[in-house]
Design an enzyme around this catalytic site. Structure first.
Site, PDB file in Angstrom:
ATOM      1  N   GLU A 399       0.825  -1.211   0.000  1.00 40.96           N
ATOM      2  CA  GLU A 399       0.000   0.000   0.000  1.00 40.96           C
ATOM      3  C   GLU A 399       0.860   1.263   0.000  1.00 40.96           C
ATOM      4  O   GLU A 399       0.558   2.241  -0.688  1.00 40.96           O
ATOM      5  CB  GLU A 399      -0.938   0.003   1.214  1.00 40.96           C
ATOM      6  CG  GLU A 399      -2.098  -0.981   1.128  1.00 40.96           C
ATOM      7  CD  GLU A 399      -1.690  -2.440   1.315  1.00 40.96           C
ATOM      8  OE1 GLU A 399      -0.551  -2.686   1.743  1.00 40.96           O
ATOM      9  OE2 GLU A 399      -2.513  -3.332   1.037  1.00 40.96           O
ATOM     10  N   GLN A 421      -7.632  -2.613  -0.952  1.00 38.46           N
ATOM     11  CA  GLN A 421      -8.492  -3.801  -1.068  1.00 38.46           C
ATOM     12  C   GLN A 421      -9.588  -3.737   0.006  1.00 38.46           C
ATOM     13  O   GLN A 421     -10.746  -4.016  -0.253  1.00 38.46           O
ATOM     14  CB  GLN A 421      -7.655  -5.063  -0.935  1.00 38.46           C
ATOM     15  CG  GLN A 421      -8.337  -6.267  -1.507  1.00 38.46           C
ATOM     16  CD  GLN A 421      -7.333  -7.327  -1.936  1.00 38.46           C
ATOM     17  OE1 GLN A 421      -6.680  -7.929  -1.091  1.00 38.46           O
ATOM     18  NE2 GLN A 421      -7.215  -7.553  -3.236  1.00 38.46           N
ATOM     19  N   PHE A 422      -9.195  -3.341   1.191  1.00 31.07           N
ATOM     20  CA  PHE A 422     -10.125  -3.006   2.278  1.00 31.07           C
ATOM     21  C   PHE A 422      -9.571  -1.738   2.925  1.00 31.07           C
ATOM     22  O   PHE A 422      -8.355  -1.583   3.032  1.00 31.07           O
ATOM     23  CB  PHE A 422     -10.197  -4.134   3.322  1.00 31.07           C
ATOM     24  CG  PHE A 422     -10.976  -5.334   2.858  1.00 31.07           C
ATOM     25  CD1 PHE A 422     -12.308  -5.505   3.231  1.00 31.07           C
ATOM     26  CD2 PHE A 422     -10.390  -6.277   2.030  1.00 31.07           C
ATOM     27  CE1 PHE A 422     -13.030  -6.614   2.782  1.00 31.07           C
ATOM     28  CE2 PHE A 422     -11.108  -7.377   1.587  1.00 31.07           C
ATOM     29  CZ  PHE A 422     -12.430  -7.554   1.962  1.00 31.07           C
ATOM     30  N   ALA A 423     -10.464  -0.878   3.382  1.00 32.06           N
ATOM     31  CA  ALA A 423     -10.012   0.387   3.982  1.00 32.06           C
ATOM     32  C   ALA A 423      -9.046   0.133   5.143  1.00 32.06           C
ATOM     33  O   ALA A 423      -8.148   0.938   5.400  1.00 32.06           O
ATOM     34  CB  ALA A 423     -11.216   1.190   4.472  1.00 32.06           C
ATOM     35  N   ASP A 424      -9.218  -1.006   5.814  1.00 32.58           N
ATOM     36  CA  ASP A 424      -8.357  -1.349   6.953  1.00 32.58           C
ATOM     37  C   ASP A 424      -6.870  -1.327   6.568  1.00 32.58           C
ATOM     38  O   ASP A 424      -6.016  -1.012   7.380  1.00 32.58           O
ATOM     39  CB  ASP A 424      -8.696  -2.750   7.462  1.00 32.58           C
ATOM     40  CG  ASP A 424     -10.175  -2.904   7.749  1.00 32.58           C
ATOM     41  OD1 ASP A 424     -10.536  -3.063   8.912  1.00 32.58           O
ATOM     42  OD2 ASP A 424     -10.988  -2.839   6.803  1.00 32.58           O
ATOM     43  N   PHE A 425      -6.567  -1.727   5.327  1.00 27.23           N
ATOM     44  CA  PHE A 425      -5.167  -1.891   4.939  1.00 27.23           C
ATOM     45  C   PHE A 425      -4.469  -0.566   4.666  1.00 27.23           C
ATOM     46  O   PHE A 425      -3.270  -0.527   4.400  1.00 27.23           O
ATOM     47  CB  PHE A 425      -5.062  -2.819   3.714  1.00 27.23           C
ATOM     48  CG  PHE A 425      -5.689  -4.164   3.953  1.00 27.23           C
ATOM     49  CD1 PHE A 425      -5.651  -4.746   5.222  1.00 27.23           C
ATOM     50  CD2 PHE A 425      -6.340  -4.846   2.944  1.00 27.23           C
ATOM     51  CE1 PHE A 425      -6.248  -5.977   5.474  1.00 27.23           C
ATOM     52  CE2 PHE A 425      -6.938  -6.082   3.180  1.00 27.23           C
ATOM     53  CZ  PHE A 425      -6.892  -6.651   4.448  1.00 27.23           C
ATOM     54  N   HIS A 466     -11.288  -6.255   8.726  1.00 29.94           N
ATOM     55  CA  HIS A 466     -11.962  -6.059   7.434  1.00 29.94           C
ATOM     56  C   HIS A 466     -13.259  -5.279   7.641  1.00 29.94           C
ATOM     57  O   HIS A 466     -14.191  -5.406   6.866  1.00 29.94           O
ATOM     58  CB  HIS A 466     -12.304  -7.404   6.774  1.00 29.94           C
ATOM     59  CG  HIS A 466     -11.106  -8.117   6.228  1.00 29.94           C
ATOM     60  ND1 HIS A 466     -10.223  -8.794   7.021  1.00 29.94           N
ATOM     61  CD2 HIS A 466     -10.639  -8.248   4.957  1.00 29.94           C
ATOM     62  CE1 HIS A 466      -9.273  -9.332   6.263  1.00 29.94           C
ATOM     63  NE2 HIS A 466      -9.497  -9.012   5.011  1.00 29.94           N
TER      64      HIS A 466
END
Ligand SMILES: Cc1ncc(C[n+]2csc(CCOP(=O)(O)OP(=O)(O)O)c2C)c(N)n1
Length: 660
Positions: A399, A421-425, A466
């Site tokens: 990222e 891919q997911f906001a978490d990352f 996630h």
């Protein structure tokens, strides 16, 4: 004695190189005097390392970007930046490059194709990747050079940037100045390999080692690497062996460096050795040396006078705030036909992205698994077939490097959308967002034309990593725009507006909305203005302020409680948020509840509540109430998750507030 190979150089060039090498040395010597006199505050010395910066500056064409670090004065001087502007930059004067807002070498300049560092060292490397990618896409055969110290290579950024450059065959020279120390830490406490060229094979990358103190060697090597890379784009790691002859910065001293090392490397001084070589070869004589030194010193004094007589920047609050964003207002588009189609939230985003790709042939989308696979949520399904792999780019799992590359693309005039891919990352790309994307316009006038797509939110039993709502992290960062649509029509219009906007936009998309709601939306290209809220439902007794999935929870709750007459305001943009619309509603109803899926403490609701307390106190008939998730991670089990989310609590809080 240092060996110089002058084959292929005429005397004029050899003397020119000598002068270029002498300039940073003499400027630095002057700076050390000024430091002792208390006329400057801080100095990071590159004495002993000049042959690398100067070699690089001379080897690349003036329109090829160089990304230097804190010991690379020679890059700036060989690019012919007027010295008074450099001095003013270091003094924080108005004639510098950052309006007094940033220090030392922390600036870039498009005019001279230099992109200066941020303090964090490593992020610089991925920015070079982005610039190089821009060059690759434009097929302009340009090379980019980026510097790192040996210490900086211990950061994850180094790995990510080299790996991406290798996978994408980016035309970058990664110049590692191996001077044996990172501040006080010697190499053996920093890494275990013998030499940096050993890393080349690990990245599938050519690696070359040179004597970094030999100006003809650094110059010739970089020049021939550049020529070769222009013909066959690829990254190369160039290790330059050198030594830092002074402390990390002047105040840090040099106690941690054994004297023998200074003695040994003192004999390898790049300026003295080259000077002696030219003397021995009778290319210059002592009179000429004295003349040159005098000329440069006079020039330094003249330029210093300009700087010292210059004013400090004028202090103006509005000016400071205005420079947070690129000054141009993005183009506004109204759908040119009334034709509409039913679209789900996800399809609206896909539609918006597709139309942006069609309209802007300089727009690139990057993300994990976004190419043939179409992304984990299938937002870019079919894009490779339509736009090709050059513009729809699968990335390694990195990222930070990809967001950094987005910034580099922007510097090179290329727009990008980066999909998390997911906001978490996004945590893994945080530094590039907070310190590069958000701050560069304020610091040196460079905007970051990047949209970061953030599939966000809970309600899908996906657990702590996630499901997070992390918009508040970015709302707290001046320089970003934070957008969060709740409906398909806004998702398309705001996404297009975000791409049209030259500023960095964090674009939140709630995963639970992707396939659960649909709406008739315009088929044409249109923008929804960033920074504007929408009153979704009108009422008189209470104002509900919310966004994202919260809007749908509020609608559901109001449908269930028909007796409550509420203004339901969908904020749509969280930074900058629509104070005017919110205040108007609050003044009308006198009661406010702020609902968000994010956790309570430090959430966006706190900021809005504080603002209303300050600005609408006289209009309020009740305390401002926040309804938010529990201050815990997002649990996976469905019952625990429902307990975490505020939906149920919201109904109770709403009723209580109406009856207050
Ligand atoms: C992320 C981060 N951690 C720590 C620092 C503090 N720091 C500034 S320069 C430096 C040493 C850098 O060493 P190296 O990359 O070898 O470059 P050199 O100073 O030797 O040229 C450190 C630790 C920083 N600027 N950024």
């Amino acid at each position: 004695m240092m060996q110089f190979d002058k084959a292929g150089f005429d005397n004029e060039t050899l003397i020119h190189i000598y002068k270029e090498l002498l300039i940073p040395r003499l400027i630095e010597e002057k700076m050390l005097v000024l430091l002792r006199q208390g006329k400057i505050a801080k100095w990071f010395s590159g004495i002993g390392q000049e042959a690398i910066s100067v070699g690089c500056g001379l080897a690349l064409s003036a329109d090829e970007y160089i990304l230097p670090m804190h010991r690379n004065l020679g890059v700036f001087t060989t690019r012919k930046i007027p010295w008074n502007r450099l001095f003013s930059q270091w003094q924080g004067k108005s004639g510098g490059f950052t309006k007094g807002r940033d220090r030392s070498f922390h600036f870039g300049t498009q005019e001279y194709h230099i992109v200066g560092m941020i303090s964090h060292l490593g992020p610089q490397l991925a920015v070079a990747d982005g610039i190089a990618l821009g060059n690759l896409l434009k097929k302009n055969k340009k090379v980019t050079a980026v510097f790192s110290g040996d210490g900086g290579t211990s950061e994850g950024d180094f790995h990510e940037a080299l790996n991406v450059a290798a996978v994408w065959d980016l035309p970058v020279i990664f110049i590692i100045e191996n001077n044996g120390y990172g501040l006080s830490t010697p190499s053996n406490e920093q890494f275990r390999m013998k030499q940096f060229i050993d890393k080349g094979i690990g990245y599938g990358m050519e690696a070359v080692q040179v004597d970094g103190n030999n100006i003809l060697e650094t110059y010739s090597t970089i020049k021939s690497l550049a020529e070769s890379i222009r013909k066959k784009p690829r990254p190369v790691l160039l290790e330059c062996l050198t030594f830092r002859m002074r402390g990390h910065e002047e105040a840090s001293g040099t106690k941690y460096v054994p004297q023998e090392l200074f003695d040994e490397w003192g004999k390898k001084d790049p300026v003295n050795n080259y000077e002696n070589f030219l003397l021995k070869e009778k290319i210059i004589d002592t009179v000429m040396i004295a003349g040159l030194r005098k000329e440069i010193k006079q020039e330094i004094e003249k330029n210093l006078e300009i700087t010292f007589s210059e004013e400090n920047p004028v202090v103006d609050k509005q000016n400071e705030l205005n420079d947070m964003y690129h000054p141009s207002s993005p183009d506004v588009y109204v759908a040119s036909s009334e034709k509409k189609s039913e679209k789900r939230y996800l399809d609206a985003i896909t539609d918006g992205m597709r139309q942006c790709m069609q309209r802007h042939d300089n727009l690139v989308i990057m993300g994990q698994d976004i190419a043939e696979y179409g992304g984990v949520f299938k937002a870019t399904q079919g894009f490779v077939e339509e736009f090709g792999r050059a513009r729809v780019r699968n990335t390694p799992i990195c990222e930070s490097a990809i967001i950094g590359a987005g910034f580099g693309l922007s510097i090179n005039g290329v727009k990008s959308i980066v999909e998390m891919q997911f906001a978490d990352f996004v945590t893994c790309g945080f530094n590039q967002i907070i310190n590069n994307l958000a701050k560069s316009h304020y610091r040196w006038g460079q905007h970051a034309d990047v949209v970061v797509r953030m599939p966000t939110g809970a309600g899908v039993n996906a657990g702590p990593f996630h499901s997070q709502s992390n918009e508040a992290w970015f709302v707290h960062t001046p320089g970003l725009k934070v957008v969060y649509p709740a409906f398909p029509s806004d998702a398309k219009g705001l996404l297009i507006a975000s791409v049209e906007d030259p500023n960095p936009v964090m674009f939140f998309e709630h995963k639970a909305l992707y396939r659960s709601i649909s709406e008739e939306i315009f088929d044409d290209y249109y923008t929804t203005e960033i920074g504007k809220a929408r009153v979704v439902r009108e009422g008189n007794d209470i104002t509900i302020l919310t966004y994202g999935l919260g809007v749908h929870w509020a609608l559901e709750t109001l449908n269930k409680n028909q007796d409550i007459s509420a203004d339901l305001v969908d904020l749509r943009t969280l930074l900058p948020w629509d104070k005017e619309c919110v205040e108007a509603s609050v003044k009308k109803t006198g009661r406010v509840i702020i609902l968000h899926e994010d956790t309570l403490v430090g959430g966006v609701g706190g900021e809005i509540a504080a603002h209303l307390g300050e600005h609408c106190f006289e209009y309020l008939d009740a305390p401002v109430i926040r309804s938010a998730s529990l201050d815990t991670p997002v649990p996976m089990n469905v019952d625990l998750e429902n307990n975490f989310l505020p939906k149920k609590r919201f109904e109770e809080q709403l009723k209580k507030l109406v009856g207050y």
